[in-house]
Scaffold this motif. Structure first.
Motif, PDB file in Angstrom:
ATOM      1  N   GLY A   1      11.555   9.479   6.140  1.00  0.00           N
ATOM      2  CA  GLY A   1      10.751   8.852   5.373  1.00  0.00           C
ATOM      3  C   GLY A   1      10.442   7.468   5.809  1.00  0.00           C
ATOM      4  N   MET A   2      11.072   6.699   6.407  1.00  0.00           N
ATOM      5  CA  MET A   2      11.164   5.374   6.759  1.00  0.00           C
ATOM      6  C   MET A   2      10.278   5.261   8.122  1.00  0.00           C
ATOM      7  N   ILE A   3      10.703   6.491   9.024  1.00  0.00           N
ATOM      8  CA  ILE A   3       9.598   6.608  10.236  1.00  0.00           C
ATOM      9  C   ILE A   3       8.325   7.066   9.834  1.00  0.00           C
ATOM     10  N   ALA A   4       8.132   7.915   8.718  1.00  0.00           N
ATOM     11  CA  ALA A   4       6.751   8.059   8.245  1.00  0.00           C
ATOM     12  C   ALA A   4       5.936   6.750   7.880  1.00  0.00           C
ATOM     13  N   THR A   5       6.576   6.012   7.407  1.00  0.00           N
ATOM     14  CA  THR A   5       5.974   4.846   7.092  1.00  0.00           C
ATOM     15  C   THR A   5       5.395   4.012   8.373  1.00  0.00           C
ATOM     16  N   VAL A   6       6.154   4.399   9.585  1.00  0.00           N
ATOM     17  CA  VAL A   6       5.471   3.542  10.728  1.00  0.00           C
ATOM     18  C   VAL A   6       4.048   4.320  11.194  1.00  0.00           C
TER      19      VAL A   6
ATOM     20  N   THR B   1      19.654  10.830   5.584  1.00  0.00           N
ATOM     21  CA  THR B   1      18.818  11.502   6.821  1.00  0.00           C
ATOM     22  C   THR B   1      17.344  11.722   6.281  1.00  0.00           C
ATOM     23  N   ALA B   2      17.160  12.341   5.117  1.00  0.00           N
ATOM     24  CA  ALA B   2      15.767  12.479   4.581  1.00  0.00           C
ATOM     25  C   ALA B   2      14.992  11.015   4.533  1.00  0.00           C
ATOM     26  N   ASP B   3      15.727  10.126   4.024  1.00  0.00           N
ATOM     27  CA  ASP B   3      15.240   8.935   3.943  1.00  0.00           C
ATOM     28  C   ASP B   3      14.818   7.932   5.174  1.00  0.00           C
ATOM     29  N   TYR B   4      15.698   8.395   6.347  1.00  0.00           N
ATOM     30  CA  TYR B   4      15.457   7.748   7.406  1.00  0.00           C
ATOM     31  C   TYR B   4      13.949   8.404   8.031  1.00  0.00           C
TER      32      TYR B   4
ATOM     33  N   LEU C   1       0.866  -1.248  -0.161  1.00  0.00           N
ATOM     34  CA  LEU C   1      -0.086  -0.042  -0.014  1.00  0.00           C
ATOM     35  C   LEU C   1       0.965   1.239   0.027  1.00  0.00           C
ATOM     36  N   SER C   2       0.835   2.156  -0.901  1.00  0.00           N
ATOM     37  CA  SER C   2       1.558   3.350  -0.967  1.00  0.00           C
ATOM     38  C   SER C   2       0.991   4.115   0.196  1.00  0.00           C
ATOM     39  N   GLY C   3       1.854   5.171   0.348  1.00  0.00           N
ATOM     40  CA  GLY C   3       1.365   6.149   1.485  1.00  0.00           C
ATOM     41  C   GLY C   3      -0.025   6.866   0.878  1.00  0.00           C
ATOM     42  N   GLU C   4       0.252   7.127  -0.657  1.00  0.00           N
ATOM     43  CA  GLU C   4      -0.828   7.974  -1.271  1.00  0.00           C
ATOM     44  C   GLU C   4      -2.254   7.110  -0.989  1.00  0.00           C
TER      45      GLU C   4
ATOM     46  N   GLY D   1      14.820  -0.623   6.154  1.00  0.00           N
ATOM     47  CA  GLY D   1      15.641  -0.005   7.104  1.00  0.00           C
ATOM     48  C   GLY D   1      16.676   0.617   6.604  1.00  0.00           C
ATOM     49  N   ASN D   2      16.882   0.650   5.168  1.00  0.00           N
ATOM     50  CA  ASN D   2      18.207   1.222   4.592  1.00  0.00           C
ATOM     51  C   ASN D   2      17.602   2.300   3.731  1.00  0.00           C
ATOM     52  N   PRO D   3      18.476   3.671   3.834  1.00  0.00           N
ATOM     53  CA  PRO D   3      18.265   4.633   3.077  1.00  0.00           C
ATOM     54  C   PRO D   3      18.550   4.224   1.502  1.00  0.00           C
ATOM     55  N   PHE D   4      18.000   5.057   0.704  1.00  0.00           N
ATOM     56  CA  PHE D   4      18.140   4.941  -0.726  1.00  0.00           C
ATOM     57  C   PHE D   4      17.439   3.649  -1.394  1.00  0.00           C
ATOM     58  N   PHE D   5      16.468   3.292  -0.558  1.00  0.00           N
ATOM     59  CA  PHE D   5      15.580   2.070  -0.973  1.00  0.00           C
ATOM     60  C   PHE D   5      14.323   2.612  -1.023  1.00  0.00           C
TER      61      PHE D   5
ATOM     62  N   GLY E   1       3.729   2.223   2.509  1.00  0.00           N
ATOM     63  CA  GLY E   1       4.724   3.593   2.242  1.00  0.00           C
ATOM     64  C   GLY E   1       4.529   4.511   2.880  1.00  0.00           C
ATOM     65  N   GLY E   2       5.134   5.762   2.689  1.00  0.00           N
ATOM     66  CA  GLY E   2       5.087   7.009   3.540  1.00  0.00           C
ATOM     67  C   GLY E   2       5.031   8.144   2.821  1.00  0.00           C
ATOM     68  N   GLY E   3       4.918   8.172   1.329  1.00  0.00           N
ATOM     69  CA  GLY E   3       4.932   9.098   0.224  1.00  0.00           C
ATOM     70  C   GLY E   3       3.846  10.128   0.824  1.00  0.00           C
ATOM     71  N   ASN E   4       2.583   9.882   1.337  1.00  0.00           N
ATOM     72  CA  ASN E   4       1.597  10.674   2.055  1.00  0.00           C
ATOM     73  C   ASN E   4       2.108  11.753   3.204  1.00  0.00           C
ATOM     74  N   ILE E   5       3.189  11.376   3.748  1.00  0.00           N
ATOM     75  CA  ILE E   5       3.803  12.238   4.807  1.00  0.00           C
ATOM     76  C   ILE E   5       5.229  12.580   4.281  1.00  0.00           C
ATOM     77  N   PHE E   6       6.232  11.972   4.186  1.00  0.00           N
ATOM     78  CA  PHE E   6       7.617  12.454   3.600  1.00  0.00           C
ATOM     79  C   PHE E   6       8.035  11.379   2.623  1.00  0.00           C
ATOM     80  N   ARG E   7       8.848  12.108   1.861  1.00  0.00           N
ATOM     81  CA  ARG E   7       9.665  11.350   0.781  1.00  0.00           C
ATOM     82  C   ARG E   7      11.047  11.799   0.899  1.00  0.00           C
ATOM     83  N   GLY E   8      11.747  10.902   0.961  1.00  0.00           N
ATOM     84  CA  GLY E   8      13.411  11.147   1.061  1.00  0.00           C
ATOM     85  C   GLY E   8      13.932  11.879  -0.059  1.00  0.00           C
ATOM     86  N   VAL E   9      13.630  11.648  -1.284  1.00  0.00           N
ATOM     87  CA  VAL E   9      14.085  12.256  -2.539  1.00  0.00           C
ATOM     88  C   VAL E   9      13.668  13.812  -2.433  1.00  0.00           C
TER      89      VAL E   9
HETATM   90  N1  UDP Z   1      12.617   4.646   2.423  1.00  0.00           N
HETATM   91  C1  UDP Z   1      13.996   4.351   2.517  1.00  0.00           C
HETATM   92  N2  UDP Z   1      14.223   3.072   2.680  1.00  0.00           N
HETATM   93  C2  UDP Z   1      13.383   1.970   2.430  1.00  0.00           C
HETATM   94  C3  UDP Z   1      12.005   2.301   2.172  1.00  0.00           C
HETATM   95  C4  UDP Z   1      11.709   3.831   2.261  1.00  0.00           C
HETATM   96  O1  UDP Z   1      14.810   5.120   2.710  1.00  0.00           O
HETATM   97  O2  UDP Z   1      13.707   0.609   2.466  1.00  0.00           O
HETATM   98  C5  UDP Z   1      12.167   6.070   2.412  1.00  0.00           C
HETATM   99  C6  UDP Z   1      12.502   6.844   1.387  1.00  0.00           C
HETATM  100  O3  UDP Z   1      12.764   8.085   1.769  1.00  0.00           O
HETATM  101  C7  UDP Z   1      10.823   7.020   0.712  1.00  0.00           C
HETATM  102  C8  UDP Z   1      10.205   7.034   1.938  1.00  0.00           C
HETATM  103  O4  UDP Z   1      10.743   6.249   2.811  1.00  0.00           O
HETATM  104  O5  UDP Z   1      10.790   8.154  -0.075  1.00  0.00           O
HETATM  105  C9  UDP Z   1       8.704   6.590   1.912  1.00  0.00           C
HETATM  106  O6  UDP Z   1       8.719   5.485   1.209  1.00  0.00           O
HETATM  107  P1  UDP Z   1       8.011   5.371  -0.432  1.00  0.00           P
HETATM  108  O7  UDP Z   1       8.464   6.709  -0.994  1.00  0.00           O
HETATM  109  O8  UDP Z   1       8.396   4.194  -1.126  1.00  0.00           O
HETATM  110  O9  UDP Z   1       6.368   5.402  -0.105  1.00  0.00           O
HETATM  111  P2  UDP Z   1       5.171   5.256  -1.233  1.00  0.00           P
HETATM  112  O10 UDP Z   1       5.552   5.996  -2.430  1.00  0.00           O
HETATM  113  O11 UDP Z   1       4.949   3.976  -1.098  1.00  0.00           O
HETATM  114  O12 UDP Z   1       4.127   5.986  -0.295  1.00  0.00           O
END
Ligand code: UDP
Length: 242
Positions: free
Chosen positions: A76-81, A71-74, A12-15, A135-139, A52-60
């Motif tokens: 983003g990961m916390i946003a998914t929680v 840092t931004a990716d971390y 499920l994407s954040g969106e 748990g890893n940035p850049f993913f 996902g977490g894109g509804n709250i924060f995206r690392g890119v």
């Molecule tokens: N993210 C990350 N490593 C991961 C998964 C997610 O660094 O293994 C970060 C990344 O910054 C990403 C953000 O978490 O932009 C939110 O995840 P994603 O963009 O995949 O969410 P979605 O597009 O599904 O809402």
């Protein structure tokens, strides 16, 4: 038609949790998803979810605004929680036992990710929600979904989105755009079709996990997908000559 898949990884994407809002979580949308998941698991299907977490924060996006990318990716990961815990709350209100497991330890609010324990939860009929990505940035969480699907030996990865499958061109811009019923992984990779990112597709290809792309906003689609109905596009899952 019987149940086509016994163990499903739902991405499920954040969106998807945002509904028509511009940011954050629409509780009504999350409740609707929870109802659907509840119905499917009641029929004996095991379900794990990567949010996902894109509804709250995206690392890119953070990096584009000048932040350190890792840092931004971390963040983003916390946003998914947050999304994972929101979904857990809705699922439990719908009567579905759940566990959240996070790839970044937050033991006060969730279990750490432990593969064998996740599988045990599934066997006991609990929905496992995987938070904090890999748990890893850049993913991405798409890649996380492919990784977890492989780890738990899921029969299929459901990529629930806002469109009803993969098209040969943008259906919003081109009224004659054609929807693919099936696609090979290689086709998706070489044509750079926007299904999931390349790393996620490659992982599914290597582990022979079919990907089913379908529209989450149509009520009942998770159930239809579990029954193997042709409601979207299926990538892989058949013999590929490459
Ligand atoms: N993210 C990350 N490593 C991961 C998964 C997610 O660094 O293994 C970060 C990344 O910054 C990403 C953000 O978490 O932009 C939110 O995840 P994603 O963009 O995949 O969410 P979605 O597009 O599904 O809402």
């Amino acid at each position: 038609m019987g149940i086509a898949y016994r163990r499903v990884l739902l991405k499920l994407s954040g969106e998807a949790l945002m509904g028509d809002l511009n940011y954050g979580i629409d509780p009504a949308v999350v409740q609707a998803i929870a109802q659907e998941v509840s119905a499917v698991t009641a029929s004996g299907v095991q379900m794990a979810i990567v949010v996902g977490g894109g509804n709250i924060f995206r690392g890119v996006k953070g990096a584009a605004a000048g932040m350190d990318r890792a840092t931004a990716d971390y963040i983003g990961m916390i946003a998914t929680v947050m999304n994972a815990m929101t979904l857990q709350d809705s699922l439990e209100q719908a009567g579905v036992p759940t566990r959240v497991q996070t790839a970044i330890a937050m033991q006060e609010v969730a279990e750490p990710y432990i593969r064998r324990r996740a599988i045990r939860h599934l066997e006991k009929g609990r929905v496992v929600i995987f938070g904090a990505g890999s748990g890893n940035p850049f993913f991405t969480t798409d890649t996380t979904a492919a990784l977890r699907a492989a780890e738990i030996s899921a029969d299929v990865l459901f990529k629930a989105t806002k469109v009803d499958g993969v098209y040969d061109s943008d259906p919003k811009l081109n009224p004659t755009a054609k929807r693919y019923q099936t696609l090979t992984y290689s086709h998706v990779l070489t044509q750079d079709l926007k299904v999931m990112d390349g790393t996620a597709i490659a992982l599914c290809k290597d582990n022979n996990i079919p990907i089913m792309v379908f529209d989450l906003s149509v009520r009942g689609n998770i159930h239809r997908a579990v029954m193997g109905e042709p409601i979207g596009t299926v990538v892989g899952g058949f013999c590929e000559v490459s």
